[in-house]
Design a protein around this motif. Structure first.
Motif, PDB file in Angstrom:
ATOM      1  N   ARG A  33      15.522 -12.244  -6.832  1.00 54.19           N
ATOM      2  CA  ARG A  33      16.428 -12.865  -7.865  1.00 54.19           C
ATOM      3  C   ARG A  33      16.157 -14.255  -8.131  1.00 54.19           C
ATOM      4  NH1 ARG A  33      21.189  -8.888  -6.330  1.00 54.19           N
ATOM      5  NH2 ARG A  33      20.562  -7.076  -7.383  1.00 54.19           N
ATOM      6  N   ALA A  34      15.799 -14.949  -7.121  1.00 55.73           N
ATOM      7  CA  ALA A  34      15.760 -16.508  -7.131  1.00 55.73           C
ATOM      8  C   ALA A  34      14.394 -16.899  -7.778  1.00 55.73           C
ATOM      9  CB  ALA A  34      15.654 -17.271  -5.747  1.00 55.73           C
ATOM     10  N   ILE A  35      13.488 -16.034  -7.559  1.00 54.91           N
ATOM     11  CA  ILE A  35      12.173 -16.373  -8.146  1.00 54.91           C
ATOM     12  C   ILE A  35      12.148 -15.765  -9.631  1.00 54.91           C
ATOM     13  CG2 ILE A  35       9.834 -15.240  -8.232  1.00 54.91           C
ATOM     14  CD1 ILE A  35       9.957 -14.818  -5.316  1.00 54.91           C
ATOM     15  N   ARG A  36      12.938 -14.777  -9.730  1.00 56.07           N
ATOM     16  CA  ARG A  36      13.158 -14.292 -11.331  1.00 56.07           C
ATOM     17  C   ARG A  36      13.998 -15.378 -11.986  1.00 56.07           C
ATOM     18  NH1 ARG A  36      17.084  -9.630 -11.626  1.00 56.07           N
ATOM     19  NH2 ARG A  36      18.531 -11.257 -11.376  1.00 56.07           N
ATOM     20  N   ASP A  37      14.970 -15.970 -11.603  1.00 54.06           N
ATOM     21  CA  ASP A  37      15.784 -16.986 -12.194  1.00 54.06           C
ATOM     22  C   ASP A  37      15.077 -18.099 -12.395  1.00 54.06           C
ATOM     23  OD1 ASP A  37      17.891 -15.100 -12.205  1.00 54.06           O
ATOM     24  OD2 ASP A  37      18.947 -16.119 -10.418  1.00 54.06           O
ATOM     25  N   GLY A  45       0.794  -1.213  -0.144  1.00 55.03           N
ATOM     26  CA  GLY A  45      -0.057  -0.122  -0.100  1.00 55.03           C
ATOM     27  C   GLY A  45       0.836   1.321  -0.061  1.00 55.03           C
ATOM     28  N   GLN A  46       2.145   1.038   0.050  1.00 56.19           N
ATOM     29  CA  GLN A  46       3.113   2.314  -0.096  1.00 56.19           C
ATOM     30  C   GLN A  46       4.054   2.403  -1.323  1.00 56.19           C
ATOM     31  OE1 GLN A  46       4.849   2.871   3.876  1.00 56.19           O
ATOM     32  NE2 GLN A  46       3.425   1.652   4.661  1.00 56.19           N
ATOM     33  N   TYR A  47       4.786   3.141  -1.204  1.00 57.40           N
ATOM     34  CA  TYR A  47       5.921   3.362  -2.153  1.00 57.40           C
ATOM     35  C   TYR A  47       7.371   2.801  -1.748  1.00 57.40           C
ATOM     36  CZ  TYR A  47       9.347   5.416  -5.492  1.00 57.40           C
ATOM     37  OH  TYR A  47      10.228   5.614  -6.351  1.00 57.40           O
ATOM     38  N   VAL A  48       8.022   2.205  -2.656  1.00 59.92           N
ATOM     39  CA  VAL A  48       9.592   1.939  -2.231  1.00 59.92           C
ATOM     40  C   VAL A  48      10.064   2.366  -3.429  1.00 59.92           C
ATOM     41  CG1 VAL A  48      10.880   0.094  -1.705  1.00 59.92           C
ATOM     42  CG2 VAL A  48       9.018   0.256  -0.208  1.00 59.92           C
ATOM     43  N   GLN A  49      11.288   3.006  -3.206  1.00 61.27           N
ATOM     44  CA  GLN A  49      12.165   3.297  -4.443  1.00 61.27           C
ATOM     45  C   GLN A  49      13.460   2.428  -4.114  1.00 61.27           C
ATOM     46  OE1 GLN A  49      12.233   7.218  -5.630  1.00 61.27           O
ATOM     47  NE2 GLN A  49      14.508   7.310  -6.130  1.00 61.27           N
ATOM     48  N   PHE A  50      13.880   1.950  -5.343  1.00 67.68           N
ATOM     49  CA  PHE A  50      15.084   0.991  -5.315  1.00 67.68           C
ATOM     50  C   PHE A  50      16.463   1.900  -4.880  1.00 67.68           C
ATOM     51  CE2 PHE A  50      19.029  -0.352  -7.410  1.00 67.68           C
ATOM     52  CZ  PHE A  50      19.134  -1.675  -6.836  1.00 67.68           C
ATOM     53  N   SER A  51      17.062   1.071  -3.943  1.00 67.37           N
ATOM     54  CA  SER A  51      18.511   1.737  -3.505  1.00 67.37           C
ATOM     55  C   SER A  51      19.441   0.548  -3.577  1.00 67.37           C
ATOM     56  CB  SER A  51      18.482   2.455  -2.167  1.00 67.37           C
ATOM     57  OG  SER A  51      18.021   1.750  -1.362  1.00 67.37           O
ATOM     58  N   ASP A  52      20.614   0.684  -3.786  1.00 67.09           N
ATOM     59  CA  ASP A  52      21.654  -0.425  -3.477  1.00 67.09           C
ATOM     60  C   ASP A  52      21.671  -0.918  -2.192  1.00 67.09           C
ATOM     61  OD1 ASP A  52      22.802   0.197  -6.156  1.00 67.09           O
ATOM     62  OD2 ASP A  52      24.312   1.752  -5.258  1.00 67.09           O
ATOM     63  N   GLY A  53      21.164  -0.550  -1.373  1.00 70.00           N
ATOM     64  CA  GLY A  53      21.056  -1.335   0.146  1.00 70.00           C
ATOM     65  C   GLY A  53      19.794  -2.016   0.308  1.00 70.00           C
ATOM     66  N   LEU A  54      18.881  -1.997  -0.514  1.00 68.86           N
ATOM     67  CA  LEU A  54      17.571  -2.561  -0.432  1.00 68.86           C
ATOM     68  C   LEU A  54      17.631  -3.982  -0.160  1.00 68.86           C
ATOM     69  CD1 LEU A  54      14.695  -1.532  -0.684  1.00 68.86           C
ATOM     70  CD2 LEU A  54      14.520  -2.476  -3.022  1.00 68.86           C
ATOM     71  N   GLY A  55      16.885  -4.351   1.182  1.00 67.69           N
ATOM     72  CA  GLY A  55      16.717  -5.680   1.692  1.00 67.69           C
ATOM     73  C   GLY A  55      17.360  -6.670   0.742  1.00 67.69           C
ATOM     74  N   THR A  56      18.523  -7.233   1.724  1.00 58.35           N
ATOM     75  CA  THR A  56      19.421  -8.083   1.065  1.00 58.35           C
ATOM     76  C   THR A  56      18.691  -9.448   1.038  1.00 58.35           C
ATOM     77  OG1 THR A  56      21.446  -7.004   1.959  1.00 58.35           O
ATOM     78  CG2 THR A  56      21.735  -9.418   1.152  1.00 58.35           C
ATOM     79  N   ALA A  57      18.008  -9.843   1.987  1.00 59.08           N
ATOM     80  CA  ALA A  57      17.152 -11.279   1.947  1.00 59.08           C
ATOM     81  C   ALA A  57      16.118 -11.224   0.785  1.00 59.08           C
ATOM     82  CB  ALA A  57      16.845 -11.500   3.299  1.00 59.08           C
ATOM     83  N   ILE A  58      15.431  -9.887   0.850  1.00 60.08           N
ATOM     84  CA  ILE A  58      14.262  -9.956   0.142  1.00 60.08           C
ATOM     85  C   ILE A  58      14.999  -9.846  -1.469  1.00 60.08           C
ATOM     86  CG2 ILE A  58      12.741  -8.190  -0.904  1.00 60.08           C
ATOM     87  CD1 ILE A  58      11.931  -7.978   1.989  1.00 60.08           C
ATOM     88  N   PHE A  88      18.301 -22.248  -4.874  1.00 59.95           N
ATOM     89  CA  PHE A  88      16.896 -21.370  -5.317  1.00 59.95           C
ATOM     90  C   PHE A  88      15.752 -21.647  -4.410  1.00 59.95           C
ATOM     91  CE2 PHE A  88      17.364 -24.797  -8.332  1.00 59.95           C
ATOM     92  CZ  PHE A  88      16.276 -25.415  -8.258  1.00 59.95           C
ATOM     93  N   HIS A  89      16.226 -22.131  -3.446  1.00 57.49           N
ATOM     94  CA  HIS A  89      14.962 -22.234  -2.087  1.00 57.49           C
ATOM     95  C   HIS A  89      14.076 -21.233  -1.973  1.00 57.49           C
ATOM     96  CE1 HIS A  89      12.758 -24.179   0.851  1.00 57.49           C
ATOM     97  NE2 HIS A  89      13.167 -23.364   1.673  1.00 57.49           N
ATOM     98  N   GLU A  90      14.636 -20.096  -1.979  1.00 57.71           N
ATOM     99  CA  GLU A  90      13.979 -18.821  -1.844  1.00 57.71           C
ATOM    100  C   GLU A  90      12.726 -18.460  -2.473  1.00 57.71           C
ATOM    101  OE1 GLU A  90      13.836 -16.294   0.848  1.00 57.71           O
ATOM    102  OE2 GLU A  90      15.347 -17.607   1.924  1.00 57.71           O
ATOM    103  N   ALA A  91      13.034 -19.222  -3.989  1.00 56.46           N
ATOM    104  CA  ALA A  91      11.910 -18.875  -4.888  1.00 56.46           C
ATOM    105  C   ALA A  91      10.644 -19.783  -4.448  1.00 56.46           C
ATOM    106  CB  ALA A  91      12.477 -19.430  -6.182  1.00 56.46           C
ATOM    107  N   THR A  92      10.631 -20.854  -3.787  1.00 55.01           N
ATOM    108  CA  THR A  92       9.679 -21.438  -3.529  1.00 55.01           C
ATOM    109  C   THR A  92       8.698 -20.755  -2.659  1.00 55.01           C
ATOM    110  OG1 THR A  92      10.824 -22.776  -1.568  1.00 55.01           O
ATOM    111  CG2 THR A  92      10.783 -23.605  -4.005  1.00 55.01           C
ATOM    112  N   LYS A  93       9.085 -19.668  -1.800  1.00 55.27           N
ATOM    113  CA  LYS A  93       8.157 -19.004  -0.774  1.00 55.27           C
ATOM    114  C   LYS A  93       7.169 -18.202  -1.655  1.00 55.27           C
ATOM    115  CE  LYS A  93      11.899 -18.880   2.575  1.00 55.27           C
ATOM    116  NZ  LYS A  93      12.736 -18.063   3.504  1.00 55.27           N
ATOM    117  N   ASP A  94       7.442 -18.026  -2.995  1.00 61.73           N
ATOM    118  CA  ASP A  94       6.293 -17.496  -3.847  1.00 61.73           C
ATOM    119  C   ASP A  94       5.441 -18.505  -4.363  1.00 61.73           C
ATOM    120  OD1 ASP A  94       6.072 -14.704  -5.807  1.00 61.73           O
ATOM    121  OD2 ASP A  94       5.745 -16.744  -6.938  1.00 61.73           O
ATOM    122  N   ALA A  95       4.149 -18.127  -4.135  1.00 63.95           N
ATOM    123  CA  ALA A  95       3.325 -19.230  -4.467  1.00 63.95           C
ATOM    124  C   ALA A  95       2.998 -19.688  -6.088  1.00 63.95           C
ATOM    125  CB  ALA A  95       1.838 -18.774  -3.746  1.00 63.95           C
ATOM    126  N   GLN A  96       3.120 -18.404  -6.608  1.00 62.77           N
ATOM    127  CA  GLN A  96       3.088 -18.879  -8.183  1.00 62.77           C
ATOM    128  C   GLN A  96       4.405 -19.904  -8.575  1.00 62.77           C
ATOM    129  OE1 GLN A  96       2.424 -15.708 -10.671  1.00 62.77           O
ATOM    130  NE2 GLN A  96       2.841 -16.906 -12.535  1.00 62.77           N
TER     131      GLN A  96
END
Length: 608
Positions: A342-346, A324-337, A393-401
Motif C-alpha cells: 500500500r505504501a508503494i501504491r500510495d 513461481g507459485q500462486y497466492v490468493q488474496f485473503s483478509d489475513g494476507l501478510g500484514t507487513a507486506i 511511507f518508508h516501506e515504499a523505498t524498499k521497492d527499487a522502482q
C-alpha cells in the motif's frame, strides 16, 4: 426516389450511424419504393451467412439462416456469395439450389428470390436479396434499385470495417493479439455492479528481464507470446489481457473451472503454471517460462477496483514470498507486506500526481545557531491536503522502482530550489539528499545525481548525499562502497547517516570513505551526566576530527543537549530545538535571517 434514398443513406454513413441501423433503414425504404418485394441483407464471415437486416422477415427465418455455410447449392444468397455473382431463382420450390431451404420461404408466400453479392475490394462481404411473391425475376426498376443499394451497402460495410479495425487496434495488444490494458479497464468497468461469482488472476513473468538481457529482445518477445498463448488457452482469448510489459490479467467468470457459483482460481492458476513448465523456442533459444500469479475473488459489495487491488496485493505477496507459485488474496494476507504494498501504491500515485515535495530541516552551528545547510526530507501531500512525513511511507523505498522515482523527484526539486536560493544571493552552503539501498544498487546513480544538478546549474560542492549506516554496511556493502567512491570522485560529499545504530564501529572510520558522520538521535536522547552515550559521542568526535571528518548530531530537542554536545566537541547539529523540516519558502527565510556566510563566500550564486 432512388436519389433521395442514396442521399439519406450516405448521410447516415457520414453521421457514423451503426451498420445495422443503416442497412435496416435501407431495406425499409426499398420496400416502400417497391412494395411487392421483401428485402434482406446477409453478411458473409468466414464462409458463413449472418442476418444483417430483414425487417419484414420473421425472427425464426433469420435464426435459421444464421451460420449457414455458403456453397453452390445454398439458396440464392449462399450461392451468390459462393459464386461471387448474382443468382436469380424464379421458382424456389423447383430450383435445386434451394433444396433443403424451401421450407423457410414458401410458408411465407415467398416463391422467388434474386440475390446479388456485395463486394468490399475483391471479397464478397455480404449479399443483397429481393424475395418475390410471384414466380419471376427482377424488372428494370428493381435492377436500378439493387444496383444503387449494393453500392450503398458496400460503402456502409467498408466504413464499419474501418471502425471495427480502429477499435480492434485500440483494444488489442500488437505483440500477442490479446486484449490490452485499455480493453481490460473497459471490461472491468462493466463489472462495477456485477454480483459475486467472478475473480481476477494477475500473471507476472518472472524471467523476462533475464531472457532479454541474455538472448535479446526478440527472445523476450517470444517468451511474452508463449506465456500469452498458454494463459489464454485456459483463461480464454477474450478474457485474458496483456496489461503491458511482463504482466497479464484474466477475468474469471462464474463457474469457470468448476461449475460452482465461485470460480476456482487456484485450480485455474495451477493449470496455467503447469502449462508454463514446458520449454519454449523463443527466437531460436530454448527458454523455460516462469511466472508468478496472484488472484482475488469478488466479495459481497466489493467494487471491481477493490478486487483488482486485492489481486495486485496477492501478486505482490507471491513475488515477495512465493515466487513461481500462486497466492490468493485473503483478509489475513501478510500484514507487513500489505503495508509495504500500500505504501508503494500510495507513493507511486503521489509521484504521478506531483504530491511528493522536498522539505528542508536546517543544520546549525551549535555555538551561534547559524544555519550552515539543510537535509532535504520527502513529504507527501495526501489527497485531503495533509502533509505526511517520509516515516509513514518508508516501506515504499524498499521497492527499487519506487525508490528510484522518489529519489529522482527529490533530486530535481532540490536542484531547482538550490538554484533559486543561489540566484537570490542567499548564503547556501550545502543540502543533503538521502539515498536508499535501491538507489545505490541501481548502477547509474552517479550519472543521475550529476545530471540533475548540472541541468539546474548547481555546483556539486553544494551537494551532500546521505547514506544510512545500515545501507552502507549491510548486504552488498562492497558494491555500495564502490558506488560511494564514484560519488566522491565526482566532487560530491558523503554523509554517513544514523551512525551508531547497528553495523558500524569506530574502526570503520579508518577505511570508510565518508566526509561527514551524523550521530543518531538515539545517542542524543541519552545525553545525561555520566551516561555512556556521552563517552561514545566524545570518542566519535575526537576520532572523526583527527580523520578530517565533520560530525553532526541529530535529534536535538533540548538546549541542555546542545550545550553538552558542544562540551563534547561537537560543533554541528539538527533537530526540533532549531527547526522542524519546512517547505522551500520557509527554508529561504531561514537562509535570509540565520545563515552563516562563509568568509570565502564570493559569488556563491554564480552558476557552475
Amino acid at each position: 426516389m432512388i436519389l433521395e434514398l442514396q442521399n439519406a443513406i450516405l448521410e447516415m454513413i457520414a453521421r457514423g450511424e451503426t451498420l445495422e441501423k443503416t442497412v435496416d433503414l435501407l431495406c425499409r425504404e426499398v420496400e416502400v419504393i417497391a412494395p411487392d418485394i421483401v428485402c434482406s441483407v446477409l453478411s458473409v464471415e468466414n464462409g458463413l451467412l449472418h442476418p444483417l437486416a430483414g425487417p419484414s422477415l420473421p425472427p425464426p427465418f433469420s435464426a435459421a439462416v444464421d451460420n449457414q455455410p455458403i456453397g453452390p447449392n445454398a439458396g440464392s444468397c449462399g450461392t451468390a456469395a459462393y459464386l461471387g455473382q448474382p443468382v436469380v431463382v424464379t421458382d424456389i420450390a423447383a430450383d435445386p439450389r434451394w433444396r433443403g431451404f424451401e421450407a423457410l420461404a414458401l410458408p411465407l408466400g415467398l416463391v422467388a428470390c434474386w440475390s446479388s453479392p456485395i463486394r468490399v475490394g475483391t471479397r464478397v462481404a455480404a449479399t443483397f436479396a429481393f424475395y418475390f411473391r410471384e414466380k419471376r425475376g427482377p424488372n428494370a426498376l428493381e435492377r436500378q434499385i439493387v444496383e444503387a443499394c449494393v453500392h450503398l451497402c458496400a460503402i456502409a460495410i467498408e466504413r464499419n470495417e474501418r471502425v471495427l479495425e480502429r477499435e480492434r487496434l485500440t483494444y488489442t495488444d500488437t505483440l500477442t493479439d490479446l486484449p490490452n490494458r485499455a480493453c481490460f479497464n473497459k471490461t472491468l468497468g462493466g463489472l462495477a455492479n456485477a454480483p459475486r461469482g467472478w475473480g481476477i488472476l494477475l500473471v507476472d513473468i518472472d524471467n523476462l528481464k533475464l531472457v532479454n538481457d541474455t538472448f535479446g529482445h526478440a527472445a523476450g518477445d517470444g517468451l511474452i507470446r508463449t506465456v500469452a498463448s498458454r494463459a489464454a488457452q485456459f483463461g480464454g482469448a477474450d478474457r485474458t489481457f496483456r496489461l503491458g510489459g511482463d504482466e497479464f490479467a484474466i477475468i474469471v467468470d462464474r463457474g469457470m473451472a468448476t461449475g460452482d457459483d465461485n470460480p476456482n482460481l487456484a485450480d485455474l492458476a495451477a493449470r496455467i503454471l503447469s502449462s508454463l513448465a514446458a520449454a519454449s523456442n523463443c527466437a531460436g533459444h530454448v527458454v523455460f517460462p516462469k511466472a508468478t500469479i496472484g488472484g482475488a475473488l469478488a466479495g459481497p459489495g466489493e467494487t471491481a477496483d477493490a478486487v483488482l487491488q486485492n489481486a495486485d496485493l496477492a501478486l505482490y505477496h507471491a513475488k515477495e514470498r512465493s515466487r513461481g507459485q500462486y497466492v490468493q488474496f485473503s483478509d489475513g494476507l501478510g500484514t507487513a507486506i500489505t503495508r509495504r504494498f500500500r505504501a508503494i501504491r500510495d507513493v507511486g500515485l503521489a509521484l504521478a500526481q506531483a504530491r511528493i515535495h522536498a522539505w528542508y530541516q536546517p543544520i546549525v552551528r551549535l555555538d551561534t545557531r547559524e544555519v550552515v545547510g539543510f537535509e532535504a526530507l520527502a513529504r507527501m501531500r495526501t489527497p485531503s491536503g495533509d502533509i505526511v512525513s517520509a516515516a509513514h511511507f518508508h516501506e515504499a523505498t524498499k521497492d527499487a522502482q519506487v525508490a528510484a522515482e522518489l529519489t529522482q523527484s527529490m533530486l530535481e526539486q532540490v536542484a531547482r530550489d538550490m538554484r533559486v536560493w543561489l540566484d537570490e544571493g542567499l548564503a547556501l552552503q550545502h543540502v543533503g539528499v538521502n539515498l536508499s539501498a535501491a538507489d545505490l544498487a541501481g548502477g547509474n546513480l552517479n550519472e543521475r545525481i550529476c545530471t540533475a544538478f548540472a541541468q539546474a546549474g548547481v555546483p556539486l560542492k553544494h551537494v551532500i548525499v546521505e547514506v544510512t549506516e545500515s545501507v552502507y554496511f549491510g548486504q552488498g556493502g562492497f558494491h555500495i562502497g564502490d558506488e560511494i567512491r564514484k560519488l566522491r570522485a565526482s566532487g560530491l560529499r558523503v554523509a554517513l547517516d544514523d551512525f551508531g545504530t547497528g553495523f558500524a564501529s569506530l574502526t570503520h572510520l579508518l577505511t570508510v570513505p565518508v566526509d561527514i558522520i551524523k550521530i543518531d538521535k538515539s545517542f542524543t536522547d541519552r545525553l545525561r551526566p555520566r551516561d555512556p552515550a556521552a563517552v561514545i559521542i566524545e570518542g566519535v568526535v575526537d576520532i572523526a576530527r583527527k580523520l578530517g571528518i565533520r560530525v553532526v548530531a541529530e535529534g536535538i530537542e533540548e538546549n541542555a543537549q546542545a550545550v553538552q554536545l558542544m562540551d563534547l566537541g561537537c560543533a554541528l547539529g539538527q533537530g526540533y530545538l532549531f527547526s522542524k523540516a519546512v517547505d522551500r519558502d520557509a527554508a529561504a527565510l531561514l537562509l535570509r535571517h540565520s545563515a552563516q556566510r562563509p568568509a570565502n563566500d564570493t559569488g556563491a550564486h554564480q552558476r557552475a
